[in-house]
Design an enzyme around this catalytic site. Structure first.
Site, PDB file in Angstrom:
ATOM      1  N   LYS A 105      98.608   6.359  29.790  1.00  0.00           N
ATOM      2  CA  LYS A 105      99.649   7.162  30.442  1.00  0.00           C
ATOM      3  C   LYS A 105     100.651   7.578  29.390  1.00  0.00           C
ATOM      4  O   LYS A 105     100.821   6.878  28.388  1.00  0.00           O
ATOM      5  CB  LYS A 105     100.374   6.313  31.498  1.00  0.00           C
ATOM      6  CG  LYS A 105     101.099   7.137  32.523  1.00  0.00           C
ATOM      7  CD  LYS A 105     100.118   7.675  33.531  1.00  0.00           C
ATOM      8  CE  LYS A 105     100.752   8.196  34.775  1.00  0.00           C
ATOM      9  NZ  LYS A 105      99.713   8.310  35.827  1.00  0.00           N
TER      10      LYS A 105
HETATM   11  N1  GLU Z   1      98.096  11.691  36.695  1.00  0.00           N
HETATM   12  C1  GLU Z   1      96.998  11.464  37.573  1.00  0.00           C
HETATM   13  C2  GLU Z   1      96.924  10.012  37.979  1.00  0.00           C
HETATM   14  O1  GLU Z   1      97.891   9.287  37.936  1.00  0.00           O
HETATM   15  C3  GLU Z   1      95.701  11.995  37.008  1.00  0.00           C
HETATM   16  C4  GLU Z   1      95.268  11.383  35.723  1.00  0.00           C
HETATM   17  C5  GLU Z   1      94.101  12.108  35.078  1.00  0.00           C
HETATM   18  O2  GLU Z   1      93.550  13.005  35.676  1.00  0.00           O
HETATM   19  O3  GLU Z   1      93.799  11.734  33.943  1.00  0.00           O
HETATM   20  O4  GLU Z   1      95.916   9.548  38.441  1.00  0.00           O
END
Ligand code: GLU
Length: 417
Positions: A105
């Protein structure tokens, strides 16, 4: 007593599952420790000629099952604790969905509404250059998250591609269609939440979600598509929606398509007058069949958990229920489908997009939707099987499914050297 950090809370829930799995100390430490933690402080030229320094993060929790995967958010509350926790959750999200990624993240501590378009672009490009030392199409693949979108992904792609000398479609997901995005990616998280909500309704309430009352907190990408798809595809009665401007309640059911178009045209639900105005707090306490928190973390806490009257909570945001609230809700018999299971549809279609980009062959929408449905239903069933076997709560069961997969992969690979 010092307030528990987000990460300590998540670890507590992880450990409950690890205990049931009788995970040994070494493996437990491996799986609860982050692989890489990068903090960057970087300058951005503002339109008035001044310079401001911003702080950003990219954390990779685990890469045993494949490249790290996870979104990048822009928000004033972004912190090391938040990014650490959300990257940890991404590992379990990818594992429970069975897609070959680890968890990561990123984020920048910034209020993007205070920036001009060109400031936002310089901020995005500089941040991405800073984290380029650890991201890459086979290393770590970012995607949109809170307050980021396809336009920002395009700048990320361009920044990375300019440095390596060729277009690299696999560097980010959530791209615009014209730039190697996937059909069905923007709606994917909401569609996945809707599939899970319907499965949860069948399993816990004995019947499809059709005609059942639903309240959705948050009307960003995830909340708006969830409400829309639940109403239009599954025939649920969405009685309340909300955004930063407050809650909107209509016991007869909200016309979600109309509210969706209104919010798109007006950039928020402010002034939407086809429903009674309530507060976000009141929305969470409505007497509905299904409550879907789809805003930010810590929406349901020890303070309000006792007032929640929904039968099922399907967590669409990441971390919307604090561990204390979780215990209160469990003791009240409210069924909670955990975030990393219910909102895994987004990263699942990100996986499809990454695959399509790598072989430069693009699927049609039906293909994306049916592959998504298969994965979501399979993930729900795996968790339910574990739930029945272990007689525990759904979050712990989902953790057990996910931890098992990463622990097995770790054992198979062995410890280097
Ligand atoms: N931000 C989204 C999540 O928390 C998608 C993450 C992604 O597609 O890599 O799942």
């Amino acid at each position: 007593m010092a307030k528990e950090s987000l990460f300590e809370g998540a670890l507590r829930q992880f450990n409950k599952a690890a205990d049931l799995l009788k995970l040994d100390g070494g493996m437990r430490e491996v799986l609860s420790t982050h692989k890489r933690e990068l903090t960057v402080h970087f300058p951005v030229k503002m339109d008035d000629g001044s310079v401001r320094v911003f702080t950003g993060y990219r954390f990779q929790h685990n890469i045993t099952r494949g490249p790290a995967k996870g979104g990048i958010r822009y928000h004033p509350n972004v912190s090391e604790d938040e990014i650490k926790t959300l990257s940890f959750l991404m590992t379990w999200k990818c594992a429970v969905a069975g897609i070959p990624f680890g968890g990561s993240k990123g984020g920048i501590k910034v209020d993007p509404t205070e920036l001009s378009e060109s400031e936002l672009e310089r901020l995005s490009r500089r941040y991405f250059s800073e984290i380029s030392i650890i991201v890459g199409p086979t290393e770590d693949v970012p995607a949109p998250d809170v307050n980021t979108n396809g336009k920002i992904m395009s700048w990320f792609l361009d920044t990375y591609s300019m440095n390596v000398g060729h277009s690299t479609l696999g560097i980010v997901t959530g791209k615009p269609l014209e730039l190697g995005g996937s059909l069905g990616r923007s709606e994917a998280t909401g569609r996945g939440v809707s599939i899970i909500a319907n499965e949860a309704s069948k399993y816990f309430l004995g019947d499809e979600i059709k005609g059942k009352t639903v309240a959705v907190q948050g009307f960003g990408n995830v909340g708006s598509f969830t409400a829309l798809i639940l109403e239009q595809t599954y025939g649920a009665k969405v009685v309340a929606i909300s955004d930063i401007t407050g809650g909107y309640y209509n016991p007869e059911g909200i016309n979600v398509k109309e509210a969706f178009d209104y919010a798109t045209a007006n950039k928020s639900l402010e002034g939407y007058n086809k429903a009674q105005k309530i507060t976000n707090e009141e929305l969470l306490e409505l007497d509905v069949d299904v409550l879907i928190p789809a805003a930010l973390e810590r929406a349901i806490t020890a303070e309000n958990a006792d007032k929640v009257r929904a039968k099922i909570i399907v967590e669409a945001a990441n971390g919307p229920t604090t561990p204390e609230a979780d215990e209160i809700l469990n003791s009240k018999g409210i069924k909670i489908v955990p975030d990393f299971l219910s909102n895994s549809g987004g990263v699942t279609v990100s996986y499809f997009e990454w695959v399509q980009g790598l072989y430069s062959y693009f699927w049609d929408l039906e293909n994306v939707r049916s592959a998504l449905e298969k994965i979501m239903k399979g993930a729900f069933k795996d968790s339910v099987d574990m739930l029945e076997e272990q007689k525990t709560d759904m979050r712990t069961a989902s953790y057990m499914v996910a931890i098992n997969k990463v622990a097995t992969a770790t054992r198979l690979r062995g410890i280097f050297p």
